[in-house]
Design a protein around this motif. Structure first.
Motif, mmCIF file in Angstrom:
data_model
loop_
_atom_site.group_PDB
_atom_site.id
_atom_site.type_symbol
_atom_site.label_atom_id
_atom_site.label_comp_id
_atom_site.label_asym_id
_atom_site.label_seq_id
_atom_site.Cartn_x
_atom_site.Cartn_y
_atom_site.Cartn_z
ATOM 1 N N GLU A 67 0.813 -1.217 0.000
ATOM 2 C CA GLU A 67 0.000 0.000 0.000
ATOM 3 C C GLU A 67 0.848 1.269 0.000
ATOM 4 N N GLU A 68 2.001 1.223 0.634
ATOM 5 C CA GLU A 68 2.867 2.404 0.658
ATOM 6 C C GLU A 68 3.338 2.789 -0.739
ATOM 7 N N GLN A 69 3.276 1.860 -1.676
ATOM 8 C CA GLN A 69 3.739 2.117 -3.030
ATOM 9 C C GLN A 69 2.597 2.489 -3.987
ATOM 10 N N LEU A 70 1.369 2.538 -3.489
ATOM 11 C CA LEU A 70 0.213 2.876 -4.323
ATOM 12 C C LEU A 70 0.017 4.381 -4.377
ATOM 13 N N ASP A 71 -0.612 4.833 -5.451
ATOM 14 C CA ASP A 71 -0.932 6.259 -5.518
ATOM 15 C C ASP A 71 -2.309 6.494 -4.905
ATOM 16 N N ALA A 72 -2.733 7.737 -4.855
ATOM 17 C CA ALA A 72 -3.969 8.112 -4.164
ATOM 18 C C ALA A 72 -5.229 7.614 -4.853
ATOM 19 N N ASP A 73 -5.117 7.081 -6.052
ATOM 20 C CA ASP A 73 -6.286 6.580 -6.770
ATOM 21 C C ASP A 73 -6.347 5.057 -6.801
ATOM 22 N N GLN A 74 -5.495 4.399 -6.007
ATOM 23 C CA GLN A 74 -5.445 2.940 -6.008
ATOM 24 C C GLN A 74 -5.673 2.366 -4.613
ATOM 25 N N GLU A 75 -6.190 1.140 -4.600
ATOM 26 C CA GLU A 75 -6.354 0.371 -3.365
ATOM 27 C C GLU A 75 -5.805 -1.028 -3.607
ATOM 28 N N VAL A 76 -5.518 -1.733 -2.531
ATOM 29 C CA VAL A 76 -4.985 -3.084 -2.644
ATOM 30 C C VAL A 76 -6.122 -4.076 -2.864
#
Length: 157
Positions: A67-76
């Motif tokens: 999750e730390e590598q996701l951008d603000a428009d993504q979820e796991v």
């Protein structure tokens, strides 16, 4: 070989601490093993953990790192391995001693989904999905789960 003298207690403690080793093509990629280890993971001796608890705790660390590598428009989300079952947007996770791990969430069409898996069959493929349009901020289940391991009250997401 080093010349350090270690007590039996120190050797036992080192044996109980979780270890993780990862190598990536991009040396700037965040490793789950570089993340801080929650208190409950390091304070409970490995010998006192069931296979389910131990698997749960390590998957939580991988979720948080992903999750730390996701951008603000993504979820796991979790893709299912070995079949054509699709993906599960991870909204919860748990374990049932001694050997069951479960994931709660929704599938691609929004249907409630739960995966119950024996630890000997545990395969988790983490995927980034676009966050739902109606949600202003993405949900971060990995961070909530890690807070739970630390004994902290998870923040609302």
């Amino acid at each position: 070989m080093d010349d350090d003298i270690r007590t039996a207690a120190e050797a036992h403690e080192d044996d109980a601490l979780p270890r993780c080793h990862e190598v990536h093509a991009d040396p700037n990629t965040a490793n789950a093993g570089d993340q801080p280890i929650p208190r409950a993971v390091k304070d409970t001796p490995l010998a006192k953990k069931s296979p389910a608890q131990w698997a749960y705790e390590r998957v939580v660390l991988y979720l948080r790192n992903f999750e730390e590598q996701l951008d603000a428009d993504q979820e796991v989300a979790m893709g299912f391995t070995g079949g054509d079952a699709g993906v599960l947007r991870i909204e919860g996770m748990g374990y049932f001693d001694p050997d069951i791990v479960t994931f709660y969430g929704t599938d691609g069409s929004g249907g409630r989904t739960q995966l119950v898996q024996h630890v000997s069959q545990l395969n988790v493929m983490l995927r980034a999905l676009p966050k739902p349009v109606e949600r202003e901020t993405p949900s971060r289940i990995g961070f909530r789960l890690a807070q739970d391991l630390d004994g902290d009250t998870p923040a609302e997401t």
